[in-house]
Design an enzyme around this catalytic site. Sequence first.
Site, PDB file in Angstrom:
ATOM      1  NE  ARG A 234      36.162  35.941  44.622  1.00 30.19           N
ATOM      2  CZ  ARG A 234      35.251  36.977  44.201  1.00 30.19           C
ATOM      3  NH1 ARG A 234      34.382  36.983  43.319  1.00 30.19           N
ATOM      4  NH2 ARG A 234      35.411  38.379  44.728  1.00 30.19           N
ATOM      5  CD  GLU A 263      38.549  34.417  37.942  1.00 32.22           C
ATOM      6  OE1 GLU A 263      38.617  35.670  37.971  1.00 32.22           O
ATOM      7  OE2 GLU A 263      37.340  34.095  38.449  1.00 32.22           O
ATOM      8  CG  HIS A 281      35.202  37.454  37.532  1.00 35.74           C
ATOM      9  ND1 HIS A 281      36.042  37.104  38.454  1.00 35.74           N
ATOM     10  CD2 HIS A 281      34.122  37.993  38.230  1.00 35.74           C
ATOM     11  CE1 HIS A 281      35.618  37.095  39.422  1.00 35.74           C
ATOM     12  NE2 HIS A 281      34.576  37.639  39.599  1.00 35.74           N
TER      13      HIS A 281
END
Length: 314
Positions: A234, A263, A281
Amino acid sequence: MDRLLISRALPDSVMDAARDRFDVTCRDTTQPMDLAECRAALADYDVILPTLGDAFTSEAFTGPIRAKGLANFGVGYNHIAVDAARAAGLAVTNTPGAVTDATADIALTLILMTARRAGEGERLVRAGEWQGWHPIQMLGMHVSGKTLGVIGMGRIGQAIAHRCHHGFGMEVVFHNRSTKDIAGARQLPSVAEVCAAADMVVVAVPATPETVHIIDAQALAAMQPHAILVNIARGDVVDETALIAALQARQIGGAGLDVYEQEPHVPEALRALDTVTLLPHLGTAALEVREDMGRMALANVVAIAERREPPNPV
């Protein structure tokens, strides 16, 4: 029929299976749910199938609640305040095993692209600026036989280590919060020691309050000048500001990132660096993988709706 909210559209086969069993509502946007939407969903639906970034913070559980549980689509659930959900009487689940191989594959993609300057090379060709082959053109780092460092030796970390050790003949060192006996790998006591020993460091820890900025300025300073950092976990497990500073100063050799602190915002400073490979991602972005994740999430949804113990509680 129980009411199910799916926060963002899933593959067709998963949506069809959900509609066979539930009264399904699916939001018509690809953006995550905000706090107000999360509160309303908890009051209106029997089960919710959240996705990355949905704002199920502790504040979401302060209003009226009809929902029996949250069946998260994905292994990471740092967007859900699990303790608050449980206190409100909700079950919380995730989809662990389905993501392992796909995420490990993306880690290898980032290792190879960054070490061999593949992103930089493709940009050169697409810009029409390639002048032809020569013996010292875009020399990168040879991957075979190097030392891999893994931060977080769970399912995904082990899958990455297996690929690198058996596929590329790498020595593997790792740091993990608990002691693990992993064939072909050697556990080291600290993150800094792994960073100092490795030619490439892959971060594969879960996103928890304890792992925020586990890769900080100190860890980056321990890395060798040619070494590359890869993050498929993450975004907030890496201090992005410290990483940018290390890359700009050429303190480390490069980075391969599939996730970011804010993000979908990616700092311009990162985008400007040729030593960085940036992916949007893509960790589990393969149809069959997302279908597997969806089936696992639906199995959890059904169990929650039927007040049974779900297969994958967190």
